[in-house]
Design a protein around this motif. Structure first.
Motif, PDB file in Angstrom:
ATOM      1  N   ARG A 214       0.802  -1.228   0.000  1.00  0.00           N
ATOM      2  CA  ARG A 214       0.000   0.000   0.000  1.00  0.00           C
ATOM      3  C   ARG A 214       0.834   1.277   0.000  1.00  0.00           C
ATOM      4  O   ARG A 214       0.308   2.342  -0.245  1.00  0.00           O
ATOM      5  CB  ARG A 214      -0.954  -0.005   1.180  1.00  0.00           C
ATOM      6  CG  ARG A 214      -0.269   0.062   2.510  1.00  0.00           C
ATOM      7  CD  ARG A 214      -1.272   0.053   3.623  1.00  0.00           C
ATOM      8  NE  ARG A 214      -0.599   0.421   4.852  1.00  0.00           N
ATOM      9  CZ  ARG A 214      -1.090   0.230   6.030  1.00  0.00           C
ATOM     10  NH1 ARG A 214      -2.261  -0.327   6.163  1.00  0.00           N
ATOM     11  NH2 ARG A 214      -0.431   0.593   7.100  1.00  0.00           N
ATOM     12  N   TYR A 215       2.119   1.192   0.265  1.00  0.00           N
ATOM     13  CA  TYR A 215       2.942   2.404   0.310  1.00  0.00           C
ATOM     14  C   TYR A 215       3.701   2.663  -0.983  1.00  0.00           C
ATOM     15  O   TYR A 215       4.582   3.499  -1.034  1.00  0.00           O
ATOM     16  CB  TYR A 215       3.927   2.317   1.479  1.00  0.00           C
ATOM     17  CG  TYR A 215       3.233   2.211   2.814  1.00  0.00           C
ATOM     18  CD1 TYR A 215       2.563   3.308   3.352  1.00  0.00           C
ATOM     19  CD2 TYR A 215       3.222   1.023   3.522  1.00  0.00           C
ATOM     20  CE1 TYR A 215       1.916   3.209   4.568  1.00  0.00           C
ATOM     21  CE2 TYR A 215       2.574   0.918   4.735  1.00  0.00           C
ATOM     22  CZ  TYR A 215       1.926   2.022   5.252  1.00  0.00           C
ATOM     23  OH  TYR A 215       1.285   1.925   6.451  1.00  0.00           O
ATOM     24  N   ARG A 216       3.368   1.960  -2.034  1.00  0.00           N
ATOM     25  CA  ARG A 216       4.092   2.133  -3.297  1.00  0.00           C
ATOM     26  C   ARG A 216       3.948   3.537  -3.871  1.00  0.00           C
ATOM     27  O   ARG A 216       4.877   4.051  -4.475  1.00  0.00           O
ATOM     28  CB  ARG A 216       3.656   1.085  -4.304  1.00  0.00           C
ATOM     29  CG  ARG A 216       4.210  -0.284  -3.906  1.00  0.00           C
ATOM     30  CD  ARG A 216       3.748  -1.332  -4.820  1.00  0.00           C
ATOM     31  NE  ARG A 216       4.503  -1.239  -6.064  1.00  0.00           N
ATOM     32  CZ  ARG A 216       4.696  -2.246  -6.854  1.00  0.00           C
ATOM     33  NH1 ARG A 216       4.210  -3.422  -6.552  1.00  0.00           N
ATOM     34  NH2 ARG A 216       5.359  -2.113  -7.966  1.00  0.00           N
ATOM     35  N   ALA A 217       2.792   4.164  -3.686  1.00  0.00           N
ATOM     36  CA  ALA A 217       2.612   5.536  -4.183  1.00  0.00           C
ATOM     37  C   ALA A 217       3.563   6.479  -3.467  1.00  0.00           C
ATOM     38  O   ALA A 217       4.148   7.376  -4.088  1.00  0.00           O
ATOM     39  CB  ALA A 217       1.166   5.983  -4.010  1.00  0.00           C
ATOM     40  N   ASP A 218       3.737   6.289  -2.168  1.00  0.00           N
ATOM     41  CA  ASP A 218       4.689   7.114  -1.415  1.00  0.00           C
ATOM     42  C   ASP A 218       6.108   6.889  -1.928  1.00  0.00           C
ATOM     43  O   ASP A 218       6.893   7.827  -2.062  1.00  0.00           O
ATOM     44  CB  ASP A 218       4.628   6.791   0.075  1.00  0.00           C
ATOM     45  CG  ASP A 218       3.319   7.213   0.715  1.00  0.00           C
ATOM     46  OD1 ASP A 218       2.632   8.103   0.162  1.00  0.00           O
ATOM     47  OD2 ASP A 218       2.981   6.648   1.766  1.00  0.00           O
ATOM     48  N   PHE A 219       6.458   5.632  -2.217  1.00  0.00           N
ATOM     49  CA  PHE A 219       7.779   5.313  -2.746  1.00  0.00           C
ATOM     50  C   PHE A 219       7.977   6.014  -4.092  1.00  0.00           C
ATOM     51  O   PHE A 219       9.019   6.622  -4.337  1.00  0.00           O
ATOM     52  CB  PHE A 219       7.940   3.800  -2.902  1.00  0.00           C
ATOM     53  CG  PHE A 219       9.295   3.384  -3.410  1.00  0.00           C
ATOM     54  CD1 PHE A 219      10.305   3.059  -2.534  1.00  0.00           C
ATOM     55  CD2 PHE A 219       9.548   3.309  -4.782  1.00  0.00           C
ATOM     56  CE1 PHE A 219      11.559   2.669  -3.000  1.00  0.00           C
ATOM     57  CE2 PHE A 219      10.793   2.926  -5.257  1.00  0.00           C
ATOM     58  CZ  PHE A 219      11.795   2.606  -4.364  1.00  0.00           C
ATOM     59  N   ALA A 220       6.966   5.936  -4.965  1.00  0.00           N
ATOM     60  CA  ALA A 220       7.062   6.553  -6.294  1.00  0.00           C
ATOM     61  C   ALA A 220       7.208   8.064  -6.198  1.00  0.00           C
ATOM     62  O   ALA A 220       7.951   8.667  -6.973  1.00  0.00           O
ATOM     63  CB  ALA A 220       5.841   6.189  -7.125  1.00  0.00           C
ATOM     64  N   ALA A 221       6.537   8.675  -5.232  1.00  0.00           N
ATOM     65  CA  ALA A 221       6.652  10.127  -5.045  1.00  0.00           C
ATOM     66  C   ALA A 221       8.046  10.488  -4.516  1.00  0.00           C
ATOM     67  O   ALA A 221       8.620  11.504  -4.909  1.00  0.00           O
ATOM     68  CB  ALA A 221       5.575  10.624  -4.092  1.00  0.00           C
ATOM     69  N   ARG A 222       8.566   9.669  -3.664  1.00  0.00           N
ATOM     70  CA  ARG A 222       9.873   9.943  -3.047  1.00  0.00           C
ATOM     71  C   ARG A 222      11.027   9.684  -4.018  1.00  0.00           C
ATOM     72  O   ARG A 222      12.030  10.384  -3.987  1.00  0.00           O
ATOM     73  CB  ARG A 222      10.014   9.046  -1.820  1.00  0.00           C
ATOM     74  CG  ARG A 222      11.264   9.239  -1.046  1.00  0.00           C
ATOM     75  CD  ARG A 222      11.005  10.049   0.174  1.00  0.00           C
ATOM     76  NE  ARG A 222      12.129   9.903   1.067  1.00  0.00           N
ATOM     77  CZ  ARG A 222      12.688  10.905   1.678  1.00  0.00           C
ATOM     78  NH1 ARG A 222      12.174  12.099   1.581  1.00  0.00           N
ATOM     79  NH2 ARG A 222      13.724  10.731   2.440  1.00  0.00           N
ATOM     80  N   PHE A 223      10.871   8.663  -4.869  1.00  0.00           N
ATOM     81  CA  PHE A 223      11.926   8.277  -5.815  1.00  0.00           C
ATOM     82  C   PHE A 223      11.363   8.293  -7.240  1.00  0.00           C
ATOM     83  O   PHE A 223      11.197   7.242  -7.874  1.00  0.00           O
ATOM     84  CB  PHE A 223      12.453   6.874  -5.469  1.00  0.00           C
ATOM     85  CG  PHE A 223      13.045   6.770  -4.088  1.00  0.00           C
ATOM     86  CD1 PHE A 223      14.319   7.244  -3.819  1.00  0.00           C
ATOM     87  CD2 PHE A 223      12.316   6.206  -3.049  1.00  0.00           C
ATOM     88  CE1 PHE A 223      14.867   7.147  -2.548  1.00  0.00           C
ATOM     89  CE2 PHE A 223      12.845   6.103  -1.782  1.00  0.00           C
ATOM     90  CZ  PHE A 223      14.122   6.579  -1.525  1.00  0.00           C
ATOM     91  N   PRO A 224      11.081   9.478  -7.790  1.00  0.00           N
ATOM     92  CA  PRO A 224      10.424   9.560  -9.103  1.00  0.00           C
ATOM     93  C   PRO A 224      11.245   8.970 -10.252  1.00  0.00           C
ATOM     94  O   PRO A 224      10.660   8.518 -11.244  1.00  0.00           O
ATOM     95  CB  PRO A 224      10.200  11.059  -9.299  1.00  0.00           C
ATOM     96  CG  PRO A 224      11.174  11.721  -8.383  1.00  0.00           C
ATOM     97  CD  PRO A 224      11.377  10.787  -7.229  1.00  0.00           C
ATOM     98  N   ALA A 225      12.534   8.919 -10.151  1.00  0.00           N
ATOM     99  CA  ALA A 225      13.363   8.366 -11.234  1.00  0.00           C
ATOM    100  C   ALA A 225      13.190   6.848 -11.369  1.00  0.00           C
ATOM    101  O   ALA A 225      13.632   6.276 -12.348  1.00  0.00           O
ATOM    102  CB  ALA A 225      14.834   8.704 -10.996  1.00  0.00           C
TER     103      ALA A 225
END
Length: 151
Positions: free
Chosen positions: A133-144
């Motif tokens: 469920r935290y993948r969106a947070d990961f994607a926001a934190r590491f956009p590359a």
């Protein structure tokens, strides 16, 4: 059984990860603001080969740790240029996408960061498996490293 100062313990079991998983490592170290650029350059140099062998990765700018200490512990002060008087606890987040063994990668990052020349304070890590469920947070934190919808 204990003999002297050594405990016999089984090694951590393998924990494979795939390209669909996301990994976050945080390397913590002590340093002054003036030392940050050199510390990050040393850390990047020490970890680049290992992280690149796994897959894609992104190292973020250092940030103050949420629990900064006034001084490094006594056993680390000898490594600090000013005996730790102007040292703060910093952390460098690193996102990883690829395939390998999470246990082995974590140990490599720990040992290579420790040997990099920074006043090393430890690592923290987390794996975000497929569907977490935290993948969106990961994607926001590491956009590359791609967005949350990517496998």
């Amino acid at each position: 059984m204990q003999r002297g100062n050594v405990w016999d313990a089984e090694p951590d079991p393998p924990q494979p990860f795939e390209i669909t998983d996301r990994l976050k490592f945080i390397v913590r170290f002590f340093g002054s603001e003036a030392e940050l650029a050199d510390a990050v350059a040393a850390l990047r140099s020490a970890l680049t080969e290992t992280l690149s062998a796994v897959g894609r990765w992104q190292m973020l700018a250092p940030e103050p740790a949420p629990d900064p200490a006034a001084l490094p512990p006594a056993h680390l002060r000898a490594e600090a240029p000013d005996a730790g008087r102007r040292q703060l606890l910093w952390q460098v987040p690193i996102g990883v996408r690829g395939a390998g063994d999470y246990t082995v990668l974590g140990e490599l990052i720990y040992h290579q960061a420790r040997a990099s020349g920074i006043v090393f304070a430890g690592t923290i890590s987390r794996i975000y498996p497929t569907g977490a469920r935290y993948r969106a947070d990961f994607a926001a934190r590491f956009p590359a490293l791609g967005d949350a919808a990517e496998p």
